[in-house]
Motif scaffolding. Structure first.
Motif, mmCIF file in Angstrom:
data_model
loop_
_atom_site.group_PDB
_atom_site.id
_atom_site.type_symbol
_atom_site.label_atom_id
_atom_site.label_comp_id
_atom_site.label_asym_id
_atom_site.label_seq_id
_atom_site.Cartn_x
_atom_site.Cartn_y
_atom_site.Cartn_z
ATOM 1 N N ASP A 60 0.798 -1.222 0.000
ATOM 2 C CA ASP A 60 0.000 0.000 0.000
ATOM 3 C C ASP A 60 0.832 1.275 0.000
ATOM 4 O O ASP A 60 0.289 2.375 -0.071
ATOM 5 C CB ASP A 60 -0.988 0.004 1.165
ATOM 6 C CG ASP A 60 -0.313 -0.239 2.510
ATOM 7 O OD1 ASP A 60 0.921 -0.205 2.589
ATOM 8 O OD2 ASP A 60 -1.040 -0.461 3.490
ATOM 9 N N TYR A 61 2.169 1.133 0.044
ATOM 10 C CA TYR A 61 3.016 2.311 0.084
ATOM 11 C C TYR A 61 4.420 1.941 -0.375
ATOM 12 O O TYR A 61 4.957 0.905 0.023
ATOM 13 C CB TYR A 61 3.082 2.868 1.518
ATOM 14 C CG TYR A 61 3.998 4.049 1.680
ATOM 15 C CD1 TYR A 61 3.598 5.323 1.282
ATOM 16 C CD2 TYR A 61 5.264 3.895 2.225
ATOM 17 C CE1 TYR A 61 4.446 6.413 1.431
ATOM 18 C CE2 TYR A 61 6.118 4.978 2.378
ATOM 19 C CZ TYR A 61 5.700 6.235 1.979
ATOM 20 O OH TYR A 61 6.542 7.303 2.120
ATOM 21 N N VAL A 62 5.012 2.803 -1.219
ATOM 22 C CA VAL A 62 6.402 2.639 -1.643
ATOM 23 C C VAL A 62 7.084 3.992 -1.480
ATOM 24 O O VAL A 62 6.642 4.997 -2.042
ATOM 25 C CB VAL A 62 6.508 2.169 -3.113
ATOM 26 C CG1 VAL A 62 7.958 2.113 -3.556
ATOM 27 C CG2 VAL A 62 5.850 0.809 -3.302
ATOM 28 N N SER A 63 8.159 4.024 -0.693
ATOM 29 C CA SER A 63 8.920 5.257 -0.487
ATOM 30 C C SER A 63 10.066 5.316 -1.496
ATOM 31 O O SER A 63 10.261 4.406 -2.304
ATOM 32 C CB SER A 63 9.492 5.286 0.929
ATOM 33 O OG SER A 63 10.590 4.388 1.031
ATOM 34 N N SER A 64 10.850 6.378 -1.408
ATOM 35 C CA SER A 64 12.016 6.497 -2.285
ATOM 36 C C SER A 64 12.997 5.353 -2.042
ATOM 37 O O SER A 64 13.672 4.908 -2.977
ATOM 38 C CB SER A 64 12.708 7.848 -2.079
ATOM 39 O OG SER A 64 13.127 7.990 -0.741
ATOM 40 N N PHE A 65 13.055 4.836 -0.834
ATOM 41 C CA PHE A 65 13.922 3.684 -0.539
ATOM 42 C C PHE A 65 13.415 2.443 -1.284
ATOM 43 O O PHE A 65 14.199 1.651 -1.790
ATOM 44 C CB PHE A 65 13.978 3.405 0.964
ATOM 45 C CG PHE A 65 14.801 4.396 1.722
ATOM 46 C CD1 PHE A 65 16.159 4.215 1.895
ATOM 47 C CD2 PHE A 65 14.208 5.535 2.249
ATOM 48 C CE1 PHE A 65 16.926 5.147 2.593
ATOM 49 C CE2 PHE A 65 14.957 6.467 2.944
ATOM 50 C CZ PHE A 65 16.318 6.282 3.113
ATOM 51 N N GLY A 66 12.096 2.280 -1.340
ATOM 52 C CA GLY A 66 11.507 1.170 -2.087
ATOM 53 C C GLY A 66 11.771 1.303 -3.571
ATOM 54 O O GLY A 66 12.089 0.322 -4.247
ATOM 55 N N LEU A 67 11.645 2.518 -4.090
ATOM 56 C CA LEU A 67 11.940 2.761 -5.507
ATOM 57 C C LEU A 67 13.397 2.426 -5.814
ATOM 58 O O LEU A 67 13.694 1.805 -6.834
ATOM 59 C CB LEU A 67 11.655 4.218 -5.872
ATOM 60 C CG LEU A 67 10.194 4.647 -5.863
ATOM 61 C CD1 LEU A 67 10.087 6.152 -6.082
ATOM 62 C CD2 LEU A 67 9.388 3.885 -6.901
ATOM 63 N N ARG A 68 14.290 2.821 -4.916
ATOM 64 C CA ARG A 68 15.710 2.519 -5.109
ATOM 65 C C ARG A 68 15.929 1.009 -5.184
ATOM 66 O O ARG A 68 16.667 0.523 -6.043
ATOM 67 C CB ARG A 68 16.537 3.115 -3.956
ATOM 68 C CG ARG A 68 18.013 2.855 -4.125
ATOM 69 C CD ARG A 68 18.777 3.077 -2.811
ATOM 70 N NE ARG A 68 20.101 2.534 -2.912
ATOM 71 C CZ ARG A 68 20.418 1.251 -2.803
ATOM 72 N NH1 ARG A 68 19.489 0.352 -2.595
ATOM 73 N NH2 ARG A 68 21.661 0.839 -2.920
ATOM 74 N N SER A 69 15.275 0.254 -4.304
ATOM 75 C CA SER A 69 15.416 -1.205 -4.319
ATOM 76 C C SER A 69 14.934 -1.791 -5.645
ATOM 77 O O SER A 69 15.566 -2.683 -6.202
ATOM 78 C CB SER A 69 14.635 -1.830 -3.162
ATOM 79 O OG SER A 69 15.229 -1.489 -1.946
#
Length: 126
Positions: A60-69
């Motif tokens: 339900d949520y993706v942060s910039s850290f998730g995008l980087r991964s």
């Protein structure tokens, strides 16, 4: 005051369908969970088996850290030519990927069937 339950960790399970590895994360991919998510996907990259499909239906949520991964995984898979597809995105997560330009970098489709078809088409053309 207890913090138990305050920080929700990510849950990740896997399945295999038609030779493709399908990863099913559940929760948020953020500062606290992105490294776990990335390490899980890297394990599948190291195993070198079939396309890697990620079912984001329960994210339900993706942060910039998730995008980087997600980007790290795309870059690791690129030289091998293995297909990497995201599917099942909520409108909120889709919007984060759209605004960040990720829809031009990583294939994103609506359903598992579309992800499998895309992976199969890529395998057939190689």
């Amino acid at each position: 005051m207890t913090m138990k339950g305050f920080f929700k960790m990510i849950e990740i399970s896997d399945s295999i369908d038609g030779g493709a590895v399908i990863v099913h994360p559940k929760g948020k991919i953020d500062t606290l969970t992105a490294k776990t998510f990335e390490a899980h996907l890297k394990k599948h990259i190291d195993e070198g088996i079939g396309p890697l499909l990620v079912d984001l239906a329960e994210v339900d949520y993706v942060s910039s850290f998730g995008l980087r991964s997600m980007l790290v995984v795309a870059k690791l898979l690129a030289p091998s030519g293995r297909k990497y597809v995201l599917f099942g995105l909520s409108p909120q997560v889709h919007e984060v990927l759209r605004v960040s330009g990720f829809l031009r970098i990583i294939p994103v489709v609506a359903s598992r069937a579309e992800a499998l078809a895309l992976a199969e088409a890529a395998a057939g053309s190689s």
